[in-house]
Design a protein around this motif. Structure first.
Motif, PDB file in Angstrom:
ATOM      1  N   ASP A   1      -3.508 -10.713  -0.102  1.00 56.88           N
ATOM      2  CA  ASP A   1      -4.399 -11.027  -0.909  1.00 56.88           C
ATOM      3  C   ASP A   1      -4.600 -10.599  -2.101  1.00 56.88           C
ATOM      4  O   ASP A   1      -5.425 -10.824  -2.922  1.00 56.88           O
ATOM      5  CB  ASP A   1      -6.091 -10.785  -0.196  1.00 56.88           C
ATOM      6  CG  ASP A   1      -6.140  -9.282  -0.007  1.00 56.88           C
ATOM      7  OD1 ASP A   1      -6.886  -8.647   0.605  1.00 56.88           O
ATOM      8  OD2 ASP A   1      -5.342  -8.639  -0.960  1.00 56.88           O
ATOM      9  N   GLY A   2      -3.481 -10.093  -2.588  1.00 53.78           N
ATOM     10  CA  GLY A   2      -3.222 -10.022  -4.089  1.00 53.78           C
ATOM     11  C   GLY A   2      -3.501  -8.532  -4.227  1.00 53.78           C
ATOM     12  O   GLY A   2      -2.965  -8.058  -5.695  1.00 53.78           O
ATOM     13  N   SER A   3      -4.147  -7.540  -3.690  1.00 48.98           N
ATOM     14  CA  SER A   3      -4.417  -6.281  -4.329  1.00 48.98           C
ATOM     15  C   SER A   3      -3.521  -5.428  -4.059  1.00 48.98           C
ATOM     16  O   SER A   3      -2.470  -5.582  -3.125  1.00 48.98           O
ATOM     17  CB  SER A   3      -5.667  -5.818  -3.598  1.00 48.98           C
ATOM     18  OG  SER A   3      -5.755  -6.082  -2.270  1.00 48.98           O
ATOM     19  N   GLY A   4      -3.015  -4.213  -4.856  1.00 46.43           N
ATOM     20  CA  GLY A   4      -2.124  -3.470  -4.632  1.00 46.43           C
ATOM     21  C   GLY A   4      -2.271  -2.516  -3.403  1.00 46.43           C
ATOM     22  O   GLY A   4      -3.565  -2.085  -3.082  1.00 46.43           O
ATOM     23  N   VAL A   5      -1.241  -2.078  -2.564  1.00 52.97           N
ATOM     24  CA  VAL A   5      -1.590  -1.221  -1.489  1.00 52.97           C
ATOM     25  C   VAL A   5      -0.201  -0.367  -1.603  1.00 52.97           C
ATOM     26  O   VAL A   5       0.937  -0.694  -2.043  1.00 52.97           O
ATOM     27  CB  VAL A   5      -1.281  -1.931  -0.179  1.00 52.97           C
ATOM     28  CG1 VAL A   5      -2.673  -2.745   0.195  1.00 52.97           C
ATOM     29  CG2 VAL A   5      -0.158  -2.940  -0.114  1.00 52.97           C
ATOM     30  N   SER A   6      -0.322   1.077  -0.930  1.00 50.67           N
ATOM     31  CA  SER A   6       0.615   1.923  -0.895  1.00 50.67           C
ATOM     32  C   SER A   6       0.327   2.609   0.373  1.00 50.67           C
ATOM     33  O   SER A   6      -0.865   2.583   1.209  1.00 50.67           O
ATOM     34  CB  SER A   6       0.687   2.734  -1.807  1.00 50.67           C
ATOM     35  OG  SER A   6      -0.359   3.697  -2.159  1.00 50.67           O
ATOM     36  N   ASN A   7       0.818   3.900   0.610  1.00 47.47           N
ATOM     37  CA  ASN A   7       0.789   4.566   1.756  1.00 47.47           C
ATOM     38  C   ASN A   7      -0.697   5.176   2.143  1.00 47.47           C
ATOM     39  O   ASN A   7      -1.149   5.320   3.013  1.00 47.47           O
ATOM     40  CB  ASN A   7       1.853   5.893   1.751  1.00 47.47           C
ATOM     41  CG  ASN A   7       3.368   5.148   2.046  1.00 47.47           C
ATOM     42  OD1 ASN A   7       3.957   4.650   1.030  1.00 47.47           O
ATOM     43  ND2 ASN A   7       4.036   5.489   3.222  1.00 47.47           N
ATOM     44  N   SER A   8      -1.104   5.481   0.843  1.00 50.24           N
ATOM     45  CA  SER A   8      -2.586   6.058   0.785  1.00 50.24           C
ATOM     46  C   SER A   8      -3.552   5.127   1.747  1.00 50.24           C
ATOM     47  O   SER A   8      -4.639   5.527   2.054  1.00 50.24           O
ATOM     48  CB  SER A   8      -2.982   6.631  -0.428  1.00 50.24           C
ATOM     49  OG  SER A   8      -2.863   5.624  -1.135  1.00 50.24           O
ATOM     50  N   ASP A   9      -3.403   3.891   1.550  1.00 48.37           N
ATOM     51  CA  ASP A   9      -4.032   2.835   2.209  1.00 48.37           C
ATOM     52  C   ASP A   9      -4.140   2.857   3.574  1.00 48.37           C
ATOM     53  O   ASP A   9      -4.720   2.107   4.310  1.00 48.37           O
ATOM     54  CB  ASP A   9      -3.966   1.537   1.513  1.00 48.37           C
ATOM     55  CG  ASP A   9      -4.164   1.522   0.031  1.00 48.37           C
ATOM     56  OD1 ASP A   9      -3.155   1.119  -0.730  1.00 48.37           O
ATOM     57  OD2 ASP A   9      -5.355   1.837  -0.560  1.00 48.37           O
TER      58      ASP A   9
END
Lengths: 177, 168, 668
Positions: free
Chosen positions: A49-57
């Motif tokens: 959906d376009g938002s940034g994601v990384s391992n913390s999410d």
């Protein structure tokens, strides 16, 4: 006992025959994962959906990581199982949208329902390679510390969930805090 | 007899060799063979490395083909990764390590030498030694038979001498 | 109705083969003329009924009878007729029927061309073959009947033959391969007859040799056809993948090559008897192993048929009974087969022995590499892959060693050869070969290449030695021409096969070192260069086939400015299954191949494609053809026919007077 050497061929053959017989019981098609007991690969990508994601999410508890694509027919077959798991709150499901197109992925989720807390967008397949993915669908069981503990290749239906995932999850809960 | 037999042989042999050399240089194409060009590379050596690595890594989702011989899917992605890693200056063993960490021994068409594969890599040598031993044994027995042939000859020869002795 | 007749015909064949497997062999033990002489007519009967079965299967295909499951799975109404016929072997059930029918064909050939052999021997040989056929037909009836019907509702149309199989290569490769592969069952039966009777003399080797040579020749051709077909069908220039299904025929071929050489020594000098029998059993074991791997789902491979473990268990049972039984009998009887003559350290026997050791080691190594992943998985529960890098590393040095010894063989004498003679003769050849190895590649490519030097040196070593031997052997006649005519087919067969080996080695080495390829994206009008050649992309046009549609591209190929070829690669979609496939366009040449494979259409008119230049690749199959001819030449040597005629007359009276029941026959 120079005649003994004449028995070597038949003895060798018996060994080979036993090996061949045992071989008939093996499953040579499923590739075991190299990432078992290793941490999730680090990533800093966008979600579908376009938002940034990384391992913390990633969830702080045991969760499923499901590799899927809008082109993948078995993914559609396993979809109801994932929907049930997510809706009944049994276990969080994070998706990896593998080698797909963002717009097609969005449409697919809209049409069929979205069981995923979020779906990592992996159009190039690069993240899939880090996971050792070789084809959708695949589902990983990741523990609370972000360590991969189990992989299932192909459709995850209710039977697979009962017979393979639930026991594995119980084991993790037993050993972890 | 021996010298005249050699001369015609040697001349014929030289003639034949000369013909082969001449024909060879005429017929063989005078080409400077260029190498592979699948992605953009800076040097030919990089292209060669790409080709070799793609040949020696197995496609994880196919039936038994290499990365270079497979179309689509993971195979394409992995080739792209190999190209990236070559351009980033990684060595061949680093690239193979990368692949191994994600897909295991299955992706390596050249099996690693480990305690478990020692028998695989040294098996053929072992076979050669065993075969050689068997052959040696067969030859030893054969030589014994030959020796006994000679012995018979000896006793026959003695008989012959006796007969001759009788005659004179 | 008619497919049921096909099934019934199989059952009739089974009944006859069961009798064939028992009575003649018992008759041989009891010296019962009546039971022994049943072998030949029974063999003919088995052949006839299997022939009817396969003809009916073909008929079902040609008449689009989709009520037969096998036809529905492998055919389609739009499939061209010739592929409908060859679809008979397009899947497991039909190809196994072909396999069995081929064996029956060989059995019939033995029945017809065995007049010079004593009846007791022929009865045993045909009995063993009948035993094999019994096992195979039982397997078909129990697990893989091609005549099974789809009930209650047959499909309207079939699933179509796999698009990769709709090709000329598929028409000729499987039958030829099977013919050669199955042919080693004959030598196996000969070996079993020797073991059963406990006797093996020079006559046995003399009878055996033609059959071994012909089976070997045909297998060589069969494997080469498979390689050639893979090359132009798969689209990326590969011609041998060390695939688990490709390897067993190679293993049989390696054992078979050792066998034909061992037979030479056994016939001429009465040595290596036990060795020869063992090789015959191993070559046959290789053919059953191939059947097992292909049809049991044991190993993953592009060739494997759909897997079904029950089939695997059945074939393993056949393997166990036949090969296991044969090897056990070998352990009992082989010690009795003693060599009649000895030989020295430098002799033809030693060279043939070394030849055998190398070939057997090569076969064992290929076998090890093929099955190791399975054993590894059974023990460690992990998957491992073994591919070309391993096999090439092992196989190439062994073949190089073999090639070095190959030239020395014809120069040696039986029993004892003078080393100084060998050095004197072959020293010159060695020097010339080395010189050519250094000079020729340098002349052509203007750079030093160790693989090319070694390849040319080894190839020249074989060919020059062969020429020198020809010169030597024609030295004593009035004219060279008379000398050439005096040499036997057997000799020419050997030289031709050895030359074929040299040609093939050269092709393999040179194409592996000097092939090049290039992948590009081109629009019509653009061109790309590779080596001395320029490929100009003219454009594409639609194309319609009987069961496919596609795009066909046109390329003009230039060499140093001159137009030398026009190529038309295609990209097809087969209608019945919607599967895409690519058809390469090849400009084949004696010295090099050029070919193009189309990839996909990208933006606008541009297409992705790959261009290949492959020098000397045809030499691989040319060498194989030489080997095939060599084997057949050796098999039809006059020597066999002359002796056969003499034997046949004496046998006719001997068999009758010596056996019970024979005395009741009126003497001829």
């Amino acid at each position: 006992m120079s005649n003994f050497k004449f028995y070597l061929p038949v003895l060798g053959f018996v060994v080979v025959a036993i090996a061949l017989w045992r071989g008939l019981f093996l499953d040579t098609k499923t590739l075991p994962s190299m990432l078992i007991d290793k941490p999730m690969p680090t990533f800093e990508l966008t979600s579908v959906d376009g938002s940034g994601v990384s391992n913390s999410d990633l969830p702080d508890q045991i969760f499923l990581l499901n590799v899927w694509g809008s082109y993948c027919l078995p993914c559609l077959i396993e979809h109801p199982t994932l929907m049930r798991l997510s809706e009944e709150g049994e276990i969080p499901v994070v998706g990896v949208n593998y080698r797909d197109r963002q717009d097609l992925a969005i449409d697919w989720l809209a049409d069929n329902g979205n069981p995923f807390a979020f779906s990592i967008l992996d159009e190039s397949g690069r993240f899939g390679i880090d996971l050792g993915v070789y084809g959708a669908p695949e589902t990983y069981l990741v523990d609370a510390d972000g360590v991969i503990r189990f992989r299932h290749v192909s459709v995850i239906d209710e039977t697979v969930w009962q017979e393979q995932f639930l026991p594995a999850i119980a084991e993790l809960r037993a050993e972890g805090t | 007899m021996s010298s005249s037999a050699i001369f015609p042989n040697r001349n014929v042999l030289l003639l034949v060799a000369a013909i082969i050399v001449l024909l060879g240089s005429l017929l063989l194409p005078n080409a400077a063979y260029s190498q592979v060009d699948t992605f953009e590379f800076d040097t030919e050596e990089q292209q060669d490395r790409f080709r070799t690595l793609s040949d020696e890594l197995r496609c994880p989702m196919c039936q038994n083909s290499s990365l270079s011989g497979s179309t689509g899917g993971v195979a394409e992605d992995l080739r792209r990764e190999i190209h990236r890693m070559i351009m980033e200056g990684m060595s061949d063993s680093e690239i193979i390590q990368f692949m191994f960490e994600r897909y295991g021994d299955f992706i390596l068409f050249r099996p690693r030498l480990t305690a478990a594969t020692v028998l695989l890599w040294f098996g053929p040598l072992l076979f050669l030694l065993i075969g050689g031993l068997f052959a040696f044994g067969i030859w030893r027995r054969a030589r014994k038979i030959t020796d006994s042939d000679t012995q018979l000859d000896k006793s026959q020869q003695e008989r012959l001498q006796q007969l001759l002795g009788d005659k004179t | 109705m008619i497919p049921e007749v096909g099934s019934f015909s199989l059952i009739l064949a089974l009944c006859l083969s069961m009798i064939l497997a028992t009575l003649p062999i018992i008759g041989a033990y009891q010296n019962n003329f009546l039971w022994m002489s049943m072998a030949r007519p029974l063999s003919a009967g088995v052949f006839v009924f299997l022939g009817i079965s396969i003809a009916i299967l073909a008929y079902a295909f040609v008449t689009d009878d989709f009520s037969v499951q096998f036809v529905a799975e492998h055919s389609n109404s739009l499939l061209p007729d010739r592929y409908k016929l060859t679809a008979v072997w397009g899947g497991h059930e039909g190809s196994f029927l072909l396999w069995t029918f081929m064996l029956a064909g060989w059995m019939l050939a033995v029945a017809i061309f065995s007049k010079s052999m004593p009846l007791e021997f022929v009865a045993r040989v045909l009995g063993v073959l009948g035993f094999l056929i019994t096992g195979y037909i039982l397997f078909m009836l129990a697990t893989s009947n091609p005549f099974d019907r789809i009930v209650p509702l047959p499909p309207v149309d079939g699933a179509d033959l796999n698009s990769a199989l709709q090709d000329f290569g598929f028409i000729i490769h499987p039958p030829t391969l099977y013919m050669g592969y199955v042919g080693f069952s004959v030598v196996f039966a000969f070996a079993m007859a020797a073991l059963l009777s406990g006797k093996m003399d020079a006559a046995w080797a003399r009878w055996c040799r033609p059959w071994a040579n012909v089976a070997w020749a045909i297998l060589t051709l069969g494997i080469a056809l498979g390689s050639w077909w893979a090359y132009y069908e798969l689209g990326w220039g590969g011609w041998w993948a060390w695939d688990p299904v490709e390897n067993p025929p190679l293993i049989t071929w390696l054992f078979g090559t050792a066998l034909i050489h061992s037979l030479a020594a056994t016939e001429k000098r009465g040595v290596f008897k036990a060795w020869t029998v063992l090789l015959a059993i191993l070559a046959f074991a290789g053919s059953l192993l191939g059947t097992f791997i292909t049809r049991s789902g044991l190993l993953t491979s592009v060739h494997a048929f759909a897997s079904d473990p029950s089939r695997g268990f059945f074939i393993l049972a056949i393997l166990g009974i036949t090969v296991g039984g044969a090897l056990l009998l070998f352990a009992f009887r082989a010690p009795l087969m003693k060599s009649e003559f000895g030989f020295g350290l430098v002799s033809r026997e030693i060279l043939l022995l070394s030849n055998n050791v190398i070939l057997v080691v090569a076969a064992a190594s290929v076998f090890l590499g093929t099955l190791f992943p399975m054993v590894y998985q059974a023990i460690t529960d992990e998957l491992i892959s073994i591919g070309p890098p391993y096999f090439n590393a092992i196989f190439i040095p062994l073949m190089a060693l073999l090639a070095l010894l190959l030239s020395i063989g014809p120069f040696t004498r039986w029993k004892r050869t003078s080393t100084s003679y060998l050095v004197q003769q072959l020293g010159k050849v060695a020097l010339a070969a080395l010189a050519l190895g250094v000079v020729l590649p340098l002349l052509v490519t203007r750079e030093i290449s160790l693989p090319a030097t070694m390849a040319v040196a080894i190839g020249s070593w074989i060919i020059l030695a062969m020429l020198l031997d020809l010169v030597n052997k024609t030295a004593n006649k009035a004219t060279r021409l008379k000398g050439l005519r005096a040499l036997s087919f057997s000799y020419y067969g050997m030289q031709m096969a050895h030359m074929g080996m040299a040609v093939m080695l050269l092709g393999v080495a040179l194409t592996s070192s000097f092939s090049s390829e290039r992948s590009v994206l081109l629009s019509p009008g653009q061109d790309v260069g590779l080596g001395n050649y320029v490929f100009q992309f003219e454009g594409t046009a639609s194309v319609n086939g009987p069961n496919y549609v596609g795009e066909e591209a046109t390329f003009t190929v230039f060499e140093e400015g001159e137009e030398i070829a026009i190529l038309h690669p295609q990209r097809r979609i087969y209608l019945a299954t919607n599967t895409p496939s690519t058809e390469m366009a090849i400009d084949a040449g004696f010295l090099r191949d050029l070919f193009i494979t189309l990839g996909e259409q990208k933006e606008g008119d541009s297409w992705s494609m790959t261009i290949y230049v492959k020098p000397f690749v045809r030499w691989i199959w040319l060498g194989a053809i030489f080997m095939t001819f060599g084997g057949i030449l050796a098999a039809v040597d006059k020597r066999y026919r002359r002796l056969r005629r003499k034997q046949t007359e004496s046998n006719r009276s001997k068999d009758k007077s010596n056996s019970i029941g024979g005395e009741l026959q009126p003497s001829s």
